[in-house]
Design an enzyme around this catalytic site. Sequence first.
Site, PDB file in Angstrom:
ATOM      1  N   ARG A  22       0.853  -1.191   0.000  1.00 26.36           N
ATOM      2  CA  ARG A  22       0.000   0.000   0.000  1.00 26.36           C
ATOM      3  C   ARG A  22       0.893   1.246   0.000  1.00 26.36           C
ATOM      4  NH1 ARG A  22      -0.530   4.493   2.866  1.00 26.36           N
ATOM      5  NH2 ARG A  22      -0.184   3.304   4.791  1.00 26.36           N
ATOM      6  N   HIS A  26       3.197   4.524  -3.333  1.00 23.93           N
ATOM      7  CA  HIS A  26       3.572   5.934  -3.537  1.00 23.93           C
ATOM      8  C   HIS A  26       4.865   6.064  -4.341  1.00 23.93           C
ATOM      9  CE1 HIS A  26       0.512   7.931  -1.171  1.00 23.93           C
ATOM     10  NE2 HIS A  26       0.758   7.182  -0.123  1.00 23.93           N
ATOM     11  N   SER A 176       4.575  11.059   9.404  1.00 25.46           N
ATOM     12  CA  SER A 176       4.413  11.167   7.945  1.00 25.46           C
ATOM     13  C   SER A 176       5.528  11.965   7.277  1.00 25.46           C
ATOM     14  CB  SER A 176       3.071  11.815   7.617  1.00 25.46           C
ATOM     15  OG  SER A 176       2.033  11.189   8.318  1.00 25.46           O
ATOM     16  N   HIS A 203       4.283   4.250  13.108  1.00 25.41           N
ATOM     17  CA  HIS A 203       4.638   4.108  11.683  1.00 25.41           C
ATOM     18  C   HIS A 203       5.695   5.161  11.366  1.00 25.41           C
ATOM     19  CE1 HIS A 203       3.327   3.781   7.245  1.00 25.41           C
ATOM     20  NE2 HIS A 203       3.955   4.947   7.257  1.00 25.41           N
ATOM     21  N   HIS A 205       9.039   7.034   9.182  1.00 25.79           N
ATOM     22  CA  HIS A 205       9.679   7.307   7.886  1.00 25.79           C
ATOM     23  C   HIS A 205      11.141   7.632   8.137  1.00 25.79           C
ATOM     24  CE1 HIS A 205       6.379   7.333   4.850  1.00 25.79           C
ATOM     25  NE2 HIS A 205       5.670   7.300   5.959  1.00 25.79           N
TER      26      HIS A 205
END
Lengths: 348, 348
Positions: A22, A26, A176, A203, A205
């Site tokens: 998913r 991107h 994010s 989550h 990055h």
Amino acid sequence: MSEATSPDVAGKTILIHDPSLRDGHHAVRHSLGAEQLRAYALAADAAGVPVVEVGHGNGLGASSLQVGQARLSDDEMLSITREALTNSKLGVFMLPGWGTTKDIERAIAHDVDLVRIGTHCTESSLAERHLGFLREQGVEAHAVLMMSHMTSAERLAEHCARLVDYGATGVGIMDSAGHYLPSDVTERITAMCAAVDVPVMFHGHNNLGMAVANSIAAADAGASILDACARGFGAGAGNTQLEVLVPVLERVGYRTGIDLYRLLDAADIAERELMPAPPTVDSISIVSGLAGVFSGFKTRVLDISAREGVDPRDVFFELGRRQAVAGQEDLIVDVALALRGAGSGDRS
Amino acid sequence: MSEATSPDVAGKTILIHDPSLRDGHHAVRHSLGAEQLRAYALAADAAGVPVVEVGHGNGLGASSLQVGQARLSDDEMLSITREALTNSKLGVFMLPGWGTTKDIERAIAHDVDLVRIGTHCTESSLAERHLGFLREQGVEAHAVLMMSHMTSAERLAEHCARLVDYGATGVGIMDSAGHYLPSDVTERITAMCAAVDVPVMFHGHNNLGMAVANSIAAADAGASILDACARGFGAGAGNTQLEVLVPVLERVGYRTGIDLYRLLDAADIAERELMPAPPTVDSISIVSGLAGVFSGFKTRVLDISAREGVDPRDVFFELGRRQAVAGQEDLIVDVALALRGAGSGDRS
């Protein structure tokens, strides 16, 4: 050498949630085809990855001219991945606005195990209706707060408590913009864990090279669900690298239930079959991470900066000061024009 | 968001030592040419990087059929880089055995500012003669202990004290196998700082995605010199990424004296001019990091494992158990044959 670096974690299980199919979308303009989904889903399933999430990068219902059309429909992606998974749960992601209750119904028809609803970090109320619907349907529903560095630990904890009231059986935050350092994560996850009785998720990055370290900090602060993608497959600097995170978690005393060799095999398949090259941390990724700006702005910032003769790094830092979020792409032109007026172009 | 994550560091200066043009050579078979050295040295100098190290990947005198012949001679590399640097110090690296006093004399003739002598972590005595010679010559001399995870914090501290007695004006450790997690670094650097009065250095590798986090841990434990390379340019998973480390250090309160934009420019030049692609963390890098084995073994392990029909990951883990170090390549065959006998090939 001492192998235990985290206090009181001996044997605690961390549930790994893998959005490679998913979030990775991107990085490849939502172009994954049937054979690619199948190959990776089979490999992740064989490794014992607990949750495999699939879909357009922006989730159910998002395929569009505006954010990019996926090669496959939601139905096709769900059907292919469902068929490939024998042990792993099938997860989907939805952003209210892009997706609707109709999309959730369709996912349920495909026997999805877990639906995640994402909202901007201060807009948890947008998830209320969908979480309520999922509770009625008896489907496991998690809620995640995006761009979570833009508000405080206390506010995040309040939003998490509200999301649990709405029906979320798991809550979490996304970094994010890739802005966090480990102490930032510790503070937020600690506050969230104190506020709710459901599993807490993180989550990461990798814009500042900290995705793995931040994820370990999250686990140490009480998170029990961690997101990670094969080779970090995702936009810009990429997500937390799955096949690095898992053995590091195991080394400090956590358990994941995942087979290391099969996980490395899955990551090799991902590198070979899904992506032109694994993500690396380029200069614009570093700047967007430092500035705390959504890295999806990159292409437009570069284009507009070139046109207006300003330094794109100045544009990112100013967007950060103005607290720009996805959807506010118009701000890029405003900022570039303001910087041109102020002579930013002289610097570069 | 709180920007200070490290205690009591406000304004403390960290000296950045940049071996991109030496350690990076491992990633390109020692093939950098004059224009490449010049382009990067000029850019690093313009950014204010304090030390730029140049040379064959294995240091002065190492160019050979056995470990690879460099495109340029030591004389050529030193002369080109010396000419390019106006503010940065010029550094070189030497491993006793590959390099000799003659090589050091040649470097001094090129007006080198800093000579580093490297030894295996338990063999500091090999540096005694060269450190003594450098002290006599009045040239700044640092000593570094390689594969430092293979011995304890206490032993490292003892070796560092000995190196200072020999004449080292700075001492440090390399995480040559990329095996450390932050708490491992904290323990070692703390012990070393307690044992010596000279600056302490840390050099990380990114096999477990921890190079930046480990470097911050080193600084927080008292290290005042950190190695880092543009885009992490180096063998395998690469070194600590320079242009990530610097702004992260600044964000937590350290000072580096480096201009961020010019540093990002230098890293962009490095990516474009020096390397086919930035390092990424592949599956073999992860295994060698977990096993604590020198990543330079990779090609030979893969070749021999294919020939003998065993899993190269098993070979790496067994080499780790046998404490293999560079120079012991013969062990690879022994291990592969032993595993074949034990039926390791069945697993993969």
